[in-house]
Motif scaffolding. Structure first.
Motif, PDB file in Angstrom:
ATOM      1  N   ALA A  19       0.821  -1.208   0.000  1.00  0.00           N
ATOM      2  CA  ALA A  19       0.000   0.000   0.000  1.00  0.00           C
ATOM      3  C   ALA A  19       0.855   1.257   0.000  1.00  0.00           C
ATOM      4  CB  ALA A  19      -0.932  -0.007   1.214  1.00  0.00           C
ATOM      5  N   PHE A  20       1.964   1.224   0.745  1.00  0.00           N
ATOM      6  CA  PHE A  20       2.766   2.435   0.892  1.00  0.00           C
ATOM      7  C   PHE A  20       3.884   2.552  -0.144  1.00  0.00           C
ATOM      8  CE2 PHE A  20       0.800   2.413   5.070  1.00  0.00           C
ATOM      9  CZ  PHE A  20       0.557   3.765   5.271  1.00  0.00           C
ATOM     10  N   LEU A  21       4.285   1.456  -0.761  1.00  0.00           N
ATOM     11  CA  LEU A  21       5.374   1.509  -1.727  1.00  0.00           C
ATOM     12  C   LEU A  21       5.085   2.435  -2.912  1.00  0.00           C
ATOM     13  CD1 LEU A  21       8.190   0.436  -2.239  1.00  0.00           C
ATOM     14  CD2 LEU A  21       7.186  -1.499  -3.492  1.00  0.00           C
ATOM     15  N   PRO A  22       3.867   2.374  -3.522  1.00  0.00           N
ATOM     16  CA  PRO A  22       3.587   3.318  -4.612  1.00  0.00           C
ATOM     17  C   PRO A  22       3.667   4.771  -4.172  1.00  0.00           C
ATOM     18  CG  PRO A  22       1.981   1.538  -4.610  1.00  0.00           C
ATOM     19  CD  PRO A  22       2.762   1.409  -3.336  1.00  0.00           C
ATOM     20  N   MET A  23       3.258   5.070  -2.946  1.00  0.00           N
ATOM     21  CA  MET A  23       3.333   6.440  -2.445  1.00  0.00           C
ATOM     22  C   MET A  23       4.774   6.894  -2.327  1.00  0.00           C
ATOM     23  SD  MET A  23       0.407   6.165   0.517  1.00  0.00           S
ATOM     24  CE  MET A  23       0.860   7.764   1.175  1.00  0.00           C
ATOM     25  N   LEU A  24       5.639   6.017  -1.829  1.00  0.00           N
ATOM     26  CA  LEU A  24       7.054   6.354  -1.693  1.00  0.00           C
ATOM     27  C   LEU A  24       7.707   6.540  -3.062  1.00  0.00           C
ATOM     28  CD1 LEU A  24       8.058   3.891   1.178  1.00  0.00           C
ATOM     29  CD2 LEU A  24       7.626   6.358   1.349  1.00  0.00           C
ATOM     30  N   GLN A  27       6.599   9.916  -4.435  1.00  0.00           N
ATOM     31  CA  GLN A  27       7.307  11.026  -3.790  1.00  0.00           C
ATOM     32  C   GLN A  27       8.725  11.164  -4.331  1.00  0.00           C
ATOM     33  OE1 GLN A  27       7.109  10.487   0.452  1.00  0.00           O
ATOM     34  NE2 GLN A  27       4.956  11.079   0.590  1.00  0.00           N
ATOM     35  N   HIS A  28       9.389  10.030  -4.521  1.00  0.00           N
ATOM     36  CA  HIS A  28      10.746  10.066  -5.085  1.00  0.00           C
ATOM     37  C   HIS A  28      10.729  10.620  -6.504  1.00  0.00           C
ATOM     38  CE1 HIS A  28      14.880   8.961  -5.833  1.00  0.00           C
ATOM     39  NE2 HIS A  28      14.516   8.208  -6.865  1.00  0.00           N
ATOM     40  N   LEU A  29       9.744  10.188  -7.292  1.00  0.00           N
ATOM     41  CA  LEU A  29       9.612  10.676  -8.661  1.00  0.00           C
ATOM     42  C   LEU A  29       9.347  12.181  -8.676  1.00  0.00           C
ATOM     43  CD1 LEU A  29       9.653   9.444 -11.523  1.00  0.00           C
ATOM     44  CD2 LEU A  29       7.172   9.246 -11.380  1.00  0.00           C
ATOM     45  N   MET A  31      10.271  14.370  -6.444  1.00  0.00           N
ATOM     46  CA  MET A  31      11.520  15.053  -6.098  1.00  0.00           C
ATOM     47  C   MET A  31      12.462  15.127  -7.295  1.00  0.00           C
ATOM     48  SD  MET A  31      12.238  13.474  -2.291  1.00  0.00           S
ATOM     49  CE  MET A  31      13.867  14.216  -2.233  1.00  0.00           C
ATOM     50  N   GLN A  32      12.531  14.055  -8.076  1.00  0.00           N
ATOM     51  CA  GLN A  32      13.361  14.063  -9.282  1.00  0.00           C
ATOM     52  C   GLN A  32      12.865  15.103 -10.280  1.00  0.00           C
ATOM     53  OE1 GLN A  32      13.058   9.663 -10.062  1.00  0.00           O
ATOM     54  NE2 GLN A  32      15.253   9.839 -10.340  1.00  0.00           N
ATOM     55  N   ARG A  33      11.539  15.184 -10.443  1.00  0.00           N
ATOM     56  CA  ARG A  33      10.961  16.174 -11.355  1.00  0.00           C
ATOM     57  C   ARG A  33      11.327  17.587 -10.927  1.00  0.00           C
ATOM     58  NH1 ARG A  33       4.789  13.743 -11.408  1.00  0.00           N
ATOM     59  NH2 ARG A  33       5.193  11.869 -12.637  1.00  0.00           N
ATOM     60  N   MET A  34      11.149  17.879  -9.638  1.00  0.00           N
ATOM     61  CA  MET A  34      11.417  19.225  -9.144  1.00  0.00           C
ATOM     62  C   MET A  34      12.883  19.609  -9.316  1.00  0.00           C
ATOM     63  SD  MET A  34       8.593  20.640  -8.181  1.00  0.00           S
ATOM     64  CE  MET A  34       7.825  19.782  -9.573  1.00  0.00           C
ATOM     65  N   SER A 250      14.448  14.281 -20.989  1.00  0.00           N
ATOM     66  CA  SER A 250      14.720  13.674 -19.683  1.00  0.00           C
ATOM     67  C   SER A 250      13.574  13.936 -18.718  1.00  0.00           C
ATOM     68  CB  SER A 250      16.025  14.232 -19.108  1.00  0.00           C
ATOM     69  OG  SER A 250      17.125  13.935 -19.951  1.00  0.00           O
ATOM     70  N   LEU A 251      13.015  15.134 -18.782  1.00  0.00           N
ATOM     71  CA  LEU A 251      11.900  15.467 -17.906  1.00  0.00           C
ATOM     72  C   LEU A 251      10.666  14.639 -18.256  1.00  0.00           C
ATOM     73  CD1 LEU A 251      10.804  17.173 -15.609  1.00  0.00           C
ATOM     74  CD2 LEU A 251      10.330  19.008 -17.261  1.00  0.00           C
ATOM     75  N   MET A 252      10.401  14.430 -19.540  1.00  0.00           N
ATOM     76  CA  MET A 252       9.254  13.636 -19.947  1.00  0.00           C
ATOM     77  C   MET A 252       9.351  12.202 -19.442  1.00  0.00           C
ATOM     78  SD  MET A 252       6.775  15.111 -21.533  1.00  0.00           S
ATOM     79  CE  MET A 252       5.995  13.670 -22.228  1.00  0.00           C
TER      80      MET A 252
END
Length: 281
Positions: A19-24, A27-29, A31-34, A250-252
């Motif tokens: 349940a929590f793995l997709p959320m994590l 969030q990581h994705l 952070m990479q985008r930002m 890369s952003l896409m």
């Protein structure tokens, strides 16, 4: 003394992790985008806004949700433009099938009014309302295989131009009142969109040329999903380039489609060099 785990405990633990793995991961994705967005902004000394409509996964259900331009998008983009100093350029990354005309017009009008340079990046496609937004930019930078599309209005499932053509072919005395009403709305919709496109373009070229392009895009001479290439756009006189920055690609990649059990497209995700005489790379 070692803790004892029952089969139920193990199943419950696996469920919690699942349940929590997709959320994590999300969030990581994010952070990479930002980080990449900020890096592009610093390189170009601009504000980068992205509007990317892909199918995304809904919370824990894993159901695909198709996204379109809506009022929420226009609210966010207008807020981002307000946060941008008048002398700071704006870059907009567009990847969209289109959407609500009202929202697209609001975004396009706000971009057109921004005093500094506005650049729209299109790595794959920006159709319908996305094309309208792109026309507001001072410069459109596309992948050489990317496309825009017509901006002819659609009434429900039917093109407005086709409704008018049906009434013309059959004669107004042979259609019902509902069709006559739809034809009246269609005529108004086409005129309204053509006038708005003319408004967006007239400052970039002469009024007569802007009117011709507006009619070309709104008159319904093509189907609504007709792909308009960069070559066609250049022939129309629009400010189009095809040297899309590699950072945009890369952003896409950080906006992936939802994973499937069997992907419909597969390849080895590595750039290849030219093969030598022995066929080796």
């Amino acid at each position: 003394m070692a803790a004892q785990f029952s089969f139920f405990d193990i199943i419950w633990t696996i469920f919690i992790i699942s349940a929590f793995l997709p959320m994590l991961k999300q969030q990581h994705l994010e952070m990479q985008r930002m980080r990449l967005i900020r890096a592009i902004e610093q390189k170009r000394r601009s504000r980068l806004i992205t509007m990317i409509h892909r199918q995304e996964l809904l919370s824990l259900l894993g159901l695909p949700l198709t996204r379109y331009i809506n009022i929420e998008d226009s609210e966010h983009i207008l807020r981002a433009i307000r946060y941008t100093p008048p002398d700071m350029p704006i870059d907009l990354l567009l990847h969209t099938p289109g959407g609500l005309v009202l929202a697209a017009e609001q975004i396009a009008r706000a971009l057109e009014k921004h005093p500094a340079k506005v650049t729209v990046f299109i790595p794959h496609y920006a159709m319908s309302g996305g094309t309208m937004i792109a026309l507001a930019a001072d410069e459109i930078v596309m992948d050489e295989n990317a496309v825009l599309g017509p901006v002819d209005p659609q009434l429900g499932n039917y093109p407005a131009a086709s409704i008018l053509e049906t009434v013309r072919l059959k004669g107004i005395e042979k259609v019902d009142d509902t069709t006559v009403i739809l034809a009246d709305i269609s005529r108004k919709a086409i005129n309204q969109v053509e006038e708005f496109v003319h408004y967006l373009l007239r400052g970039k070229m002469g009024s007569e040329k802007a009117r011709a392009i507006a009619h070309f895009l709104t008159s319904g001479r093509f189907t609504h999903d007709y792909p308009i290439t960069s070559e066609q756009l250049k022939l129309l006189g629009l400010p189009v380039r095809t040297d899309l920055p590699k950072e945009i690609y890369s952003l896409m990649e950080l906006y992936p489609q939802p994973s499937q059990r069997r992907p419909s497209v597969q390849y080895i995700p590595l750039p290849y060099g030219r093969p030598d005489r022995d066929g080796k790379r």
